[in-house]
Design a protein around this motif. Structure first.
Motif, PDB file in Angstrom:
ATOM      1  N   HIS A  69     -15.148   0.076 -35.087  1.00  0.00           N
ATOM      2  CA  HIS A  69     -14.413  -0.538 -34.184  1.00  0.00           C
ATOM      3  C   HIS A  69     -13.903   0.417 -33.120  1.00  0.00           C
ATOM      4  O   HIS A  69     -13.529   1.561 -33.485  1.00  0.00           O
ATOM      5  CB  HIS A  69     -13.332  -1.378 -34.983  1.00  0.00           C
ATOM      6  N   HIS A  70     -13.390  -0.165 -31.926  1.00  0.00           N
ATOM      7  CA  HIS A  70     -13.025   0.787 -30.974  1.00  0.00           C
ATOM      8  C   HIS A  70     -11.639   1.065 -31.055  1.00  0.00           C
ATOM      9  O   HIS A  70     -11.213   1.987 -30.308  1.00  0.00           O
ATOM     10  CB  HIS A  70     -13.279   0.271 -29.428  1.00  0.00           C
ATOM     11  N   ASP A  71     -11.052   0.475 -32.288  1.00  0.00           N
ATOM     12  CA  ASP A  71      -9.794   1.278 -32.746  1.00  0.00           C
ATOM     13  C   ASP A  71      -9.987   2.649 -32.986  1.00  0.00           C
ATOM     14  O   ASP A  71      -9.155   3.437 -32.775  1.00  0.00           O
ATOM     15  CB  ASP A  71      -8.935   0.351 -33.795  1.00  0.00           C
ATOM     16  N   GLN A  72     -11.156   2.671 -33.804  1.00  0.00           N
ATOM     17  CA  GLN A  72     -11.065   4.050 -34.367  1.00  0.00           C
ATOM     18  C   GLN A  72     -12.132   5.103 -33.482  1.00  0.00           C
ATOM     19  O   GLN A  72     -11.714   6.097 -33.536  1.00  0.00           O
ATOM     20  CB  GLN A  72     -12.114   3.878 -35.856  1.00  0.00           C
ATOM     21  N   VAL A  73     -13.038   4.587 -32.787  1.00  0.00           N
ATOM     22  CA  VAL A  73     -13.680   5.618 -31.810  1.00  0.00           C
ATOM     23  C   VAL A  73     -13.654   4.989 -30.509  1.00  0.00           C
ATOM     24  O   VAL A  73     -14.526   3.795 -30.243  1.00  0.00           O
ATOM     25  CB  VAL A  73     -15.187   5.447 -32.405  1.00  0.00           C
ATOM     26  N   PRO A  74     -12.567   5.099 -29.621  1.00  0.00           N
ATOM     27  CA  PRO A  74     -12.365   4.443 -28.265  1.00  0.00           C
ATOM     28  C   PRO A  74     -13.551   5.096 -27.440  1.00  0.00           C
ATOM     29  O   PRO A  74     -14.299   6.047 -27.670  1.00  0.00           O
ATOM     30  CB  PRO A  74     -10.873   4.962 -27.834  1.00  0.00           C
ATOM     31  N   PHE A  75     -13.430   4.583 -26.289  1.00  0.00           N
ATOM     32  CA  PHE A  75     -14.283   5.010 -25.085  1.00  0.00           C
ATOM     33  C   PHE A  75     -13.877   6.437 -24.720  1.00  0.00           C
ATOM     34  O   PHE A  75     -14.827   7.387 -24.612  1.00  0.00           O
ATOM     35  CB  PHE A  75     -14.366   3.958 -23.889  1.00  0.00           C
ATOM     36  N   LEU A  76     -12.653   6.820 -24.645  1.00  0.00           N
ATOM     37  CA  LEU A  76     -12.200   8.029 -24.295  1.00  0.00           C
ATOM     38  C   LEU A  76     -11.996   8.897 -25.581  1.00  0.00           C
ATOM     39  O   LEU A  76     -10.743   8.428 -26.037  1.00  0.00           O
ATOM     40  CB  LEU A  76     -11.023   8.012 -23.445  1.00  0.00           C
ATOM     41  N   ILE A  77     -13.045   9.620 -25.912  1.00  0.00           N
ATOM     42  CA  ILE A  77     -12.684  10.395 -27.291  1.00  0.00           C
ATOM     43  C   ILE A  77     -11.968  11.703 -26.899  1.00  0.00           C
ATOM     44  O   ILE A  77     -12.229  12.337 -25.848  1.00  0.00           O
ATOM     45  CB  ILE A  77     -14.088  10.691 -27.932  1.00  0.00           C
ATOM     46  N   ARG A  78     -11.008  12.104 -27.724  1.00  0.00           N
ATOM     47  CA  ARG A  78     -10.402  13.490 -27.425  1.00  0.00           C
ATOM     48  C   ARG A  78     -10.737  14.249 -28.665  1.00  0.00           C
ATOM     49  O   ARG A  78      -9.628  13.986 -29.826  1.00  0.00           O
ATOM     50  CB  ARG A  78      -8.893  13.182 -27.170  1.00  0.00           C
ATOM     51  N   PRO A  79     -11.557  14.861 -28.652  1.00  0.00           N
ATOM     52  CA  PRO A  79     -11.746  15.646 -29.791  1.00  0.00           C
ATOM     53  C   PRO A  79     -10.814  16.666 -30.057  1.00  0.00           C
ATOM     54  O   PRO A  79     -10.255  17.283 -28.963  1.00  0.00           O
ATOM     55  CB  PRO A  79     -13.319  16.364 -29.712  1.00  0.00           C
ATOM     56  N   PRO A  80     -10.407  17.258 -31.045  1.00  0.00           N
ATOM     57  CA  PRO A  80      -9.512  18.449 -31.230  1.00  0.00           C
ATOM     58  C   PRO A  80     -10.199  19.643 -30.639  1.00  0.00           C
ATOM     59  O   PRO A  80     -11.214  19.711 -30.397  1.00  0.00           O
ATOM     60  CB  PRO A  80      -9.343  18.604 -32.616  1.00  0.00           C
ATOM     61  N   LYS A  81      -9.287  20.518 -30.495  1.00  0.00           N
ATOM     62  CA  LYS A  81     -10.011  21.841 -29.879  1.00  0.00           C
ATOM     63  C   LYS A  81     -10.753  22.340 -31.050  1.00  0.00           C
ATOM     64  O   LYS A  81     -10.595  22.662 -31.999  1.00  0.00           O
ATOM     65  CB  LYS A  81      -8.595  22.818 -29.543  1.00  0.00           C
ATOM     66  N   GLY A  82     -11.854  23.164 -30.216  1.00  0.00           N
ATOM     67  CA  GLY A  82     -12.855  23.811 -31.099  1.00  0.00           C
ATOM     68  C   GLY A  82     -14.231  23.692 -30.495  1.00  0.00           C
ATOM     69  O   GLY A  82     -14.443  23.089 -29.455  1.00  0.00           O
ATOM     70  N   ASP A  83     -15.061  24.026 -31.092  1.00  0.00           N
ATOM     71  CA  ASP A  83     -16.607  23.952 -30.847  1.00  0.00           C
ATOM     72  C   ASP A  83     -17.367  23.841 -31.936  1.00  0.00           C
ATOM     73  O   ASP A  83     -17.017  23.769 -32.990  1.00  0.00           O
ATOM     74  CB  ASP A  83     -17.096  25.304 -29.997  1.00  0.00           C
ATOM     75  N   CYS A  84     -18.551  23.201 -31.719  1.00  0.00           N
ATOM     76  CA  CYS A  84     -19.555  22.932 -32.659  1.00  0.00           C
ATOM     77  C   CYS A  84     -21.093  23.119 -32.148  1.00  0.00           C
ATOM     78  O   CYS A  84     -21.297  22.996 -30.989  1.00  0.00           O
ATOM     79  CB  CYS A  84     -19.445  21.836 -33.254  1.00  0.00           C
ATOM     80  N   TYR A  85     -21.839  23.486 -32.864  1.00  0.00           N
ATOM     81  CA  TYR A  85     -23.460  23.456 -32.728  1.00  0.00           C
ATOM     82  C   TYR A  85     -24.057  22.587 -33.620  1.00  0.00           C
ATOM     83  O   TYR A  85     -23.977  22.743 -34.776  1.00  0.00           O
ATOM     84  CB  TYR A  85     -23.860  25.029 -32.796  1.00  0.00           C
TER      85      TYR A  85
END
Ligand code: SF4
Ligand code: SF4
Lengths: 370, 225
Positions: A288-304
């Motif tokens: 639901h867009h309450d959990q995953v909104p359109f504007l996602i703000r991931p925490p600082k960090g990186d991933c591959y």
């Protein structure tokens, strides 16, 4: 009397019908034999990685479609997995199964294109290409039912897919599953034991496993040298642990084994699709867009995150600075890295083998230059 | 045995010589006499009687008929369907567009405030010449005012003509695609058969009337004490 000859350098491309896009090579010949190849990239550079830095995480999905435009679904999947890992989003199971169905269908479509154009590069204008395009058309129509587009899908969203599949899709998928093995058989009857294909592709552009591993070649080209490396098995993502499939391996390392391997991989992919259809259960396809909104703000960090694309390991590296758009987005594109061994493959072969090898490697310039 | 593989391959092509044609001639298809009669829903005799010239053309193989390719309801076409009455000028679509090609200009309307018409729309331009038909704007629209269209083949010689402005959007045919509109799919909606010109049919919910909203506000206030 001996004829004196000297090497001649020819500029092939960037606009050349058989380089699969805008790709330029400086080839030096001694008579018909190639003595040096220098690939020159960058003619299709669109700056996707830079563009992503000013788009939100969801908007970047549209950029991934345009990288390797014959396997958009796989690009979508890889990117979405990277976002999910960065943001710790728990995807919905039905969404994941739909994602797997879509991307395995896309793998089949991509291999069909690869086989069709390999034979086209051999000089068989049209005929085998038409047979593979006929099957690909069915897959593209299914994509149109799923997401309204055939090439630029933008089907997946962080947490799943954008919308559930319509009933129409399931009907045509089940008829596709029934009909496709016969179509592959037909393609194989047409090509696999053809003497012209034997003589043009067997023993041409041989790679050894050592060479391939040292140059970090992946995908069908690595497996054709005898290394059973497939990220779906070796580093499973999505639900690939739950399905049962084999990794076809050949050890000749030439163009013919690359062709054979793609044919077998199509059969394996169909097996995966079949199992996915059995496993899939009703439910939501995205959080639901309450959990995953359109504007996602991931925490600082990186991933591959790397997935097994149709052409090899397709990796996405994302750096987040906590804002709504990626700080850096880097794509490890399999086509580019598979091209780096072009000189090793081609030196010593004839002029005509150059294009056959291109078909064998199956590059896509959209992905090489991004 | 050398040559056996070739024969095996040729047997496949030979068998396909007699199988049904799967390629499509597009945009026009050449037809014979019977094909032309069928496309006009007439018998061959009627064709000879009423349109002898057409019949002759078809007889020597010069007649062409338009071909309709198979499409599916979620098709994202080169067109947008926009309902003036549903739009509140919230500009979510403009913000979500990755290319920023939707331009909205508004002014405070001063009437019907609580029914969501705080703003009157002066300009609603979509530059389809730069659009990539990703459909994110449609996904973003909270009031189901903007939909993907199903039309295509809108080639043009002038870039400026590719801009869909407010007047065009209001006046053009409304055949929205069911991309991101589950309410259409529930009704087995087919964009090529039906025309959704009434804005009330296009949404998940109706736009509430001013009276209703007033009532709700009053009730809520009462409830909150
Ligand atoms: S379809 Fe995509 S590119 Fe076109 S206006 Fe909508 S959001 Fe923008
Ligand atoms: S998002 Fe929908 S309601 Fe808001 S301005 Fe755009 S079309 Fe109008």
């Amino acid at each position: 009397m001996s004829i004196k000859s000297e090497p001649i350098t020819i500029n092939l491309g960037p606009q050349h019908p058989s380089t699969h896009g805008v790709f330029r090579m400086r080839v030096t010949f001694d008579g018909e034999t190639i003595i040096d190849v220098e690939p020159i990239f960058g003619y299709l550079h669109r700056g996707s990685e830079k563009l992503a830095e000013e788009r939100t995480y969801t908007q970047v999905v549209t950029l991934t479609d345009r990288m390797d435009y014959v396997s958009s679904m796989l690009n979508n999947q890889g990117y979405i997995l990277a976002v999910e890992k960065l943001t710790n989003i728990q995807p919905e199971p039905r969404g994941v199964w739909l994602r797997m169905i879509a991307s395995e269908l896309q793998r089949i479509a991509s291999h069909l294109v690869a086989i069709g154009f390999l034979i086209q590069d051999l000089g068989a204008w049209g005929t085998p290409l038409t047979y593979s395009m006929r099957e690909r058309e069915k897959i593209l129509q299914m994509f149109e039912m799923l997401c309204g587009a055939r090439i630029t899908n933008s089907y997946m969203r962080p947490g799943g897919v954008f919308m559930d599949a319509p009933q129409q899709f399931w009907d045509s998928l089940s008829s596709f599953i029934d009909e496709f093995p016969a179509a592959v058989d037909e393609l194989e009857r047409l090509l696999t034991s053809n003497e012209i294909i034997f003589s043009r592709t067997k023993g041409v552009a041989i790679l050894t496993p050592e060479q391939a591993i040292n140059a970090s070649i992946t995908g069908p080209i690595l497996r054709s040298t005898g290394v059973p490396w497939d990220l779906r098995k070796n580093d499973p993502y999505d639900y690939y642990e739950k399905v049962d499939f084999d990794i076809p391996v050949h050890d000749a390392g030439d163009n013919y084994s690359r062709y054979l391997l793609r044919v077998q991989e199509m059969r394996e992919s169909l097996k995966i699709v079949k199992q996915c259809v059995d496993f899939i259960e009703p439910g939501p396809v995205r959080p639901h867009h309450d959990q995953v909104p359109f504007l996602i703000r991931p925490p600082k960090g990186d991933c591959y995150v790397a997935i097994e694309g149709s052409k090899g390991e397709l990796g996405f590296y994302l750096v987040s600075d906590g804002s709504i758009s990626p700080y850096r987005w880097h794509v490890r594109s399999s086509s580019l890295i598979n091209l780096t061994l072009l000189r090793e493959m081609l030196v010593g072969t004839l002029f005509g083998d150059l294009f056959v090898t291109f078909g064998g490697i199956d590059i896509n310039m959209g992905e090489v230059d991004r | 045995m050398i040559g056996f593989g070739l024969i095996k391959g040729l047997s496949v092509t030979f068998r396909n010589l007699f199988s049904p044609v799967f390629t499509v001639q597009y945009p026009d298809k050449r037809v014979g006499v019977f094909g032309l009669a069928k496309s006009k829903n007439k018998s061959v005799f009627e064709l000879i009687k009423n349109e002898p010239k057409q019949f002759l053309f078809a007889f020597i193989g010069l007649a062409k008929v338009k071909v309709k390719v198979e499409q599916f309801p979620r098709f994202r076409g080169n067109e947008f369907v926009w309902y003036d009455d549903r739009c509140t000028a919230c500009a979510s679509c403009a913000k979500y567009c990755p290319l920023g090609i939707i331009e909205i200009v508004t002014h405070a309307s001063g009437e019907n405030l609580q029914a969501g018409e705080n703003y009157a729309i002066d300009k609603f331009d979509i530059d389809t010449g730069r659009c990539m038909f990703c459909g994110l704007c449609v996904e973003a629209c909270p009031y189901d005012a903007l939909h993907m269209g199903t039309d295509f083949e809108r080639g043009n010689y002038h870039r400026a003509k590719l801009v869909l402005n407010k007047e065009t959007l209001i006046s053009q045919d409304k055949n929205p695609s069911s991309w991101f509109r589950p309410q259409f799919e529930e009704k087995e909606y087919n964009p090529w058969d039906s025309d959704l010109s009434d804005y009330k049919d296009a949404g998940r919910h109706e736009k509430p009337s001013y009276e209703k909203i007033k009532q709700r506000w009053v009730n809520k206030r009462k409830f909150n004490g």
